[in-house]
Design a protein around this motif. Structure first.
Motif, PDB file in Angstrom:
ATOM      1  N   GLY A 372      24.023  49.984  61.308  1.00  0.00           N
ATOM      2  CA  GLY A 372      24.023  49.706  62.739  1.00  0.00           C
ATOM      3  C   GLY A 372      25.420  49.633  63.308  1.00  0.00           C
ATOM      4  O   GLY A 372      25.685  50.120  64.412  1.00  0.00           O
ATOM      5  N   VAL A 373      26.342  49.001  62.574  1.00  0.00           N
ATOM      6  CA  VAL A 373      27.736  48.941  63.017  1.00  0.00           C
ATOM      7  C   VAL A 373      28.348  50.339  63.025  1.00  0.00           C
ATOM      8  O   VAL A 373      29.118  50.697  63.928  1.00  0.00           O
ATOM      9  N   TRP A 374      27.996  51.139  62.042  1.00  0.00           N
ATOM     10  CA  TRP A 374      28.565  52.481  61.928  1.00  0.00           C
ATOM     11  C   TRP A 374      27.879  53.504  62.826  1.00  0.00           C
ATOM     12  O   TRP A 374      28.375  54.621  62.993  1.00  0.00           O
ATOM     13  N   GLY A 375      26.715  53.151  63.362  1.00  0.00           N
ATOM     14  CA  GLY A 375      25.995  54.080  64.223  1.00  0.00           C
ATOM     15  C   GLY A 375      25.358  55.235  63.473  1.00  0.00           C
ATOM     16  O   GLY A 375      25.309  56.366  63.972  1.00  0.00           O
ATOM     17  N   VAL A 376      24.861  54.959  62.259  1.00  0.00           N
ATOM     18  CA  VAL A 376      24.209  55.995  61.453  1.00  0.00           C
ATOM     19  C   VAL A 376      22.844  55.491  60.994  1.00  0.00           C
ATOM     20  O   VAL A 376      22.545  54.300  61.079  1.00  0.00           O
ATOM     21  N   ASP A 377      22.028  56.398  60.497  1.00  0.00           N
ATOM     22  CA  ASP A 377      20.725  56.063  59.940  1.00  0.00           C
ATOM     23  C   ASP A 377      20.935  55.389  58.590  1.00  0.00           C
ATOM     24  O   ASP A 377      21.647  55.931  57.731  1.00  0.00           O
ATOM     25  N   PRO A 378      20.324  54.218  58.347  1.00  0.00           N
ATOM     26  CA  PRO A 378      20.485  53.575  57.030  1.00  0.00           C
ATOM     27  C   PRO A 378      20.099  54.485  55.872  1.00  0.00           C
ATOM     28  O   PRO A 378      20.708  54.411  54.791  1.00  0.00           O
ATOM     29  N   ASP A 379      19.121  55.345  56.086  1.00  0.00           N
ATOM     30  CA  ASP A 379      18.688  56.239  55.007  1.00  0.00           C
ATOM     31  C   ASP A 379      19.728  57.298  54.679  1.00  0.00           C
ATOM     32  O   ASP A 379      19.644  57.952  53.631  1.00  0.00           O
ATOM     33  N   SER A 380      20.698  57.486  55.591  1.00  0.00           N
ATOM     34  CA  SER A 380      21.736  58.484  55.322  1.00  0.00           C
ATOM     35  C   SER A 380      22.803  57.968  54.370  1.00  0.00           C
ATOM     36  O   SER A 380      23.578  58.765  53.823  1.00  0.00           O
ATOM     37  N   LEU A 381      22.859  56.652  54.161  1.00  0.00           N
ATOM     38  CA  LEU A 381      23.869  56.100  53.267  1.00  0.00           C
ATOM     39  C   LEU A 381      23.483  56.362  51.823  1.00  0.00           C
ATOM     40  O   LEU A 381      22.361  56.048  51.409  1.00  0.00           O
ATOM     41  N   PRO A 382      24.369  56.943  51.034  1.00  0.00           N
ATOM     42  CA  PRO A 382      24.046  57.174  49.621  1.00  0.00           C
ATOM     43  C   PRO A 382      23.928  55.858  48.863  1.00  0.00           C
ATOM     44  O   PRO A 382      24.386  54.816  49.311  1.00  0.00           O
ATOM     45  N   GLY A 383      23.305  55.914  47.697  1.00  0.00           N
ATOM     46  CA  GLY A 383      23.165  54.737  46.856  1.00  0.00           C
ATOM     47  C   GLY A 383      24.404  54.491  46.024  1.00  0.00           C
ATOM     48  O   GLY A 383      25.449  55.123  46.221  1.00  0.00           O
ATOM     49  N   PRO A 384      24.316  53.557  45.075  1.00  0.00           N
ATOM     50  CA  PRO A 384      25.474  53.251  44.223  1.00  0.00           C
ATOM     51  C   PRO A 384      25.903  54.456  43.392  1.00  0.00           C
ATOM     52  O   PRO A 384      25.069  55.257  42.939  1.00  0.00           O
ATOM     53  N   GLY A 385      27.206  54.568  43.182  1.00  0.00           N
ATOM     54  CA  GLY A 385      27.747  55.651  42.377  1.00  0.00           C
ATOM     55  C   GLY A 385      28.258  55.164  41.033  1.00  0.00           C
ATOM     56  O   GLY A 385      27.916  54.075  40.574  1.00  0.00           O
ATOM     57  N   ARG A 386      29.087  55.985  40.411  1.00  0.00           N
ATOM     58  CA  ARG A 386      29.644  55.647  39.104  1.00  0.00           C
ATOM     59  C   ARG A 386      30.751  54.606  39.231  1.00  0.00           C
ATOM     60  O   ARG A 386      31.478  54.571  40.219  1.00  0.00           O
ATOM     61  N   SER A 387      30.897  53.782  38.207  1.00  0.00           N
ATOM     62  CA  SER A 387      32.029  52.867  38.143  1.00  0.00           C
ATOM     63  C   SER A 387      33.298  53.651  37.847  1.00  0.00           C
ATOM     64  O   SER A 387      33.262  54.842  37.516  1.00  0.00           O
ATOM     65  N   ARG A 512      32.649  42.858  62.441  1.00  0.00           N
ATOM     66  CA  ARG A 512      31.238  43.024  62.777  1.00  0.00           C
ATOM     67  C   ARG A 512      30.431  43.445  61.553  1.00  0.00           C
ATOM     68  O   ARG A 512      29.299  42.985  61.344  1.00  0.00           O
ATOM     69  N   ALA A 513      30.995  44.320  60.736  1.00  0.00           N
ATOM     70  CA  ALA A 513      30.284  44.787  59.546  1.00  0.00           C
ATOM     71  C   ALA A 513      30.111  43.679  58.515  1.00  0.00           C
ATOM     72  O   ALA A 513      29.116  43.638  57.792  1.00  0.00           O
TER      73      ALA A 513
END
Length: 708
Positions: A372-387, A512-513
């Motif tokens: 919401g702060v970034w103005g994007v769809d939550p589903d567009s955010l990728p999941g966790p990546g590699r350490s 805000r984030a």
């Protein structure tokens, strides 16, 4: 120490660019357009004291010491100067081609624990919003991630120190585990000196008799990799000697029965055989720790940089909980964070599994809030990546192009020769740095970026104190800030908005984030930071505030955590049952000696900046192998003789430094140098299953003399 550059007309109060103490210092213009570093006595953490690195910090600002033009790889393989548009176009074009051919997760981003909060926040947002990749992590994974995981597991929240450093001299006993602040953060040593002057006791746990250990009332020298057994042996004695704070355990914790049962399997004689620490020493440590009303355990990289680092820190936390030494005044467990913004750097989104505010990337509510702060769809955010190490290990295969900002993994990563090979195998590598580091030397494009004194931004110290670094110099022509880099790349990749270049504007968005998250900065702004000596998070906007920009009654910040309740759902701290297990690599006939690594006072991390300062190089000119006289005698080695240290991953050569201050079964090497003396050529990338921390602190080696 002076540096050329354009300056503001007045003295600028700011903070050191190096360790997590973030010592206060002043930058003052002097004749000839230069700046001088001087002490700043009003800042409470260092009270004017500066180590050699801080005093000489301005030396790296000089044009001759740093990059002042973008560099691009030419057709003949050389790095040659280029304009900014050409350099940014080349980076954006290569990232876009990689994404089109292999997908977004073929793009990698590797950040650093020295980046300001604004940069770390923007870098994480850039990776997830502009690139759409999950493949982002940072070198802080190599620093305090085990302590962070253990602290979150036990307390529901990770902040390096849950109390300010000013509490340390006022407690009754401190157990300092695997830390050498006399060399790693010298201005902090006064806190431990004052502790003893006030009648308190200091116990140092370290396989080496360091300058810090020499100050201790009791020095325990366990075999590397056995700190977990040591903590369990002490907890066993706490139970056996009737020193458990039963009322506290009943009222403020859960899980004690299972943790007690696990500890009771580690009886003192068994622990003595594992660690080499005698039973009388164990009993004395327990007596000193339990005698006063208040006590602390502070850990650093020694117990944390192990493949069982989370459990090791958890065992020390269990000792604190069983004796009622957490969530009470002048008591508790704390981690001495290492990198300059190691705390803030892990809070705001450049870590593989986190979103700003120390939110979990897998939490749907957290994703909705940040999106919401970034103005994007939550589903567009990728999941966790590699350490971090897993990301570096995947370079050239799954990850084809990499952007590095503020890190030098060619020197700092475990199994460094392999990591260097993986970096060389990339289709494309871009590096943003102040100097031409060993990693930058491998890049296709190198971008020269501003330094601490040339930019404004916030950092978060090891105390959880958010601080304002102030710009004192105009950067040289040809140098831009990291925020400008991300702005330029985002625009070229089709995202025109959302990446401002003004750090205060970025911080306002970060507030805000982070609002409502574990690391809540929403009640902090630049005005407060300029007026105060920093603000401790969490610092939310109070109920009734209009918005994050106009709180009606500013929250004072939280210098001391957990005094009323822990940050768990039920407010109780959690015991976690743990048991000792061997290191990932134990000595054998072929590799009979243990190697441990660390720092020296006159160099910092990979040395990319400090190795460019003449005064620091004179004090610490190169790597060495520290070994006991008995081991030296077996090898026939004399002081200064070249020695080869060989592990299953490679070979390093450095002069012998013979001392009785190290165990006979152990050698030590500092990790600040590249080349044949690179200690991390040898280290083991075995990972902690929870924190994904590599096992820097212990691996099996053999030591050989080198004949000419």
């Amino acid at each position: 120490m002076q540096s050329t550059g354009t300056h503001d007309p007045a003295t600028t109060p700011t903070h050191c660019p190096y360790c997590a103490l973030q010592c206060g210092m002043n930058l003052t213009p002097v004749e000839g357009g230069t700046v001088e570093v001087s002490e700043r006595a009003d800042f409470p953490v260092n009270r004017g004291a500066l180590c050699g690195k801080g005093r000489t910090a301005a030396a790296v600002l000089a044009p001759g010491a740093r990059l002042t033009s973008p560099l691009v790889r030419s057709g003949d393989g050389a790095l040659v100067p280029a304009g900014w548009d050409e350099a940014l176009d080349r980076i954006a074009g290569n990232l876009e081609r990689t994404r089109a051919r292999y997908g977004a997760d073929a793009l990698g981003v590797f950040g650093g624990g020295g980046l300001t909060n604004e940069k770390a926040y923007a870098l994480g947002k850039f990776a997830r919003v502009v690139l759409g990749t999950s493949q982002i992590d940072y070198n802080g994974r190599f620093c305090m991630s085990s302590a962070a995981a253990a602290g979150t597991r036990a307390f529901g929240l990770d902040r390096g120190l849950p109390f300010p450093l000013e509490d340390v001299p006022r407690t009754g006993c401190v157990i300092l585990v695997g830390s050498n602040p006399a060399e790693t953060m010298p201005p902090s040593l006064r806190y431990f000196t004052e502790l003893r002057e006030n009648g308190g006791t200091l116990i140092v746990v370290d396989p080496r008799r360091t300058k810090t250990a020499e100050q201790a009332d009791l020095h325990l020298a366990p075999r590397p990799g056995t700190d977990l057994a040591l903590a369990l042996g002490m907890l066993h004695l706490v139970v056996a000697e009737g020193r458990v704070d039963e009322a506290y355990v009943e009222e403020r914790t859960s899980g004690w029965e299972e943790a007690r049962a696990a500890a009771m399997a580690h009886w003192p004689e068994h622990v003595e055989r594992i660690t080499g620490v005698s039973v009388p020493e164990l009993r004395e440590a327990v007596r000193l720790f339990c005698a006063p009303e208040a006590a602390m355990v502070l850990t650093a990289r020694g117990p944390e940089q192990q493949a069982k680092g989370t459990d090791t820190v958890g065992a020390w936390i269990n000792l604190c909980l069983a004796t009622g030494r957490a969530g009470r005044p002048l008591s508790g467990y704390g981690c001495l964070t290492g990198q300059g913004n190691g705390q803030g750097g892990r809070e705001h989104g450049q870590k593989a599994d986190q979103l700003p505010g120390y939110r979990k990337l897998t939490d749907p509510a957290a994703r909705r809030h940040v999106a919401g702060v970034w103005g994007v769809d939550p589903d567009s955010l990728p999941g966790p990546g590699r350490s971090a190490y897993e990301l570096l290990d995947a370079l050239g295969t799954d990850v084809r192009s990499l952007l590095v900002m503020g890190s030098n993994p060619v020197v700092s990563a475990p199994r460094a020769a392999h990591v260097e090979e993986r970096l060389r195998s990339l289709d494309f590598l871009a590096v943003c740095d102040v100097v031409l580091s060993e990693t930058a030397q491998l890049a296709d494009v190198v971008l020269p970026v501003t330094q601490w004194a040339e930019e404004t931004g916030t950092t978060t110290s090891l105390e959880g104190r958010v601080l304002l670094r102030r710009r004192a110099l105009t950067p040289p022509d040809g140098v831009r800030g990291d925020l400008e880099v991300l702005h330029g790349l985002a625009g070229r990749l089709g995202v025109e908005k959302g990446f401002p270049t003004d750090p205060e504007e970025v911080f306002e968005e970060l507030r805000r984030a982070s609002a409502g998250g574990p690391a809540d900065y929403s009640g902090i702004d630049y005005r407060r930071l300029a007026q105060e000596d920093g603000v401790f998070w969490p610092c939310p906007v109070p109920t009734g505030g209009d918005d994050t920009r106009n709180p009606t009654a500013p929250h004072p910040g939280t210098p001391r955590l957990f005094l009323d309740r822990f940050a768990t759902d039920d407010g109780r701290a959690r015991f976690v049952p743990v048991a000792h297990r061997p290191s990932a690599e134990e000595p054998d006939d072929e590799y009979p000696v243990l190697l441990t690594t660390g720092r020296v006072v006159s160099q910092y991390q990979s040395g990319a900046q400090t190795r460019r300062v003449a005064e620091l190089n004179a004090a610490a000119p190169g790597p060495f192998v520290e070994l006991h006289p008995r081991l030296a005698a077996r090898l026939g080695a004399a002081e200064g003789d070249p020695l080869a240290v060989v592990s299953r991953r490679g070979r390093a050569v450095a002069p012998a430094r013979i001392t009785t201050g190290i165990r006979p079964d152990t050698v030590f090497m500092p990790f600040h140098w590249p080349g044949e003396g690179r200690a991390n050529t040898l280290t083991n990338p075995a990972l902690d299953p929870t924190s994904r921390m590599p096992e820097f602190k212990v691996c099996a080696v053999r030591v050989e003399t080198v004949t000419s």
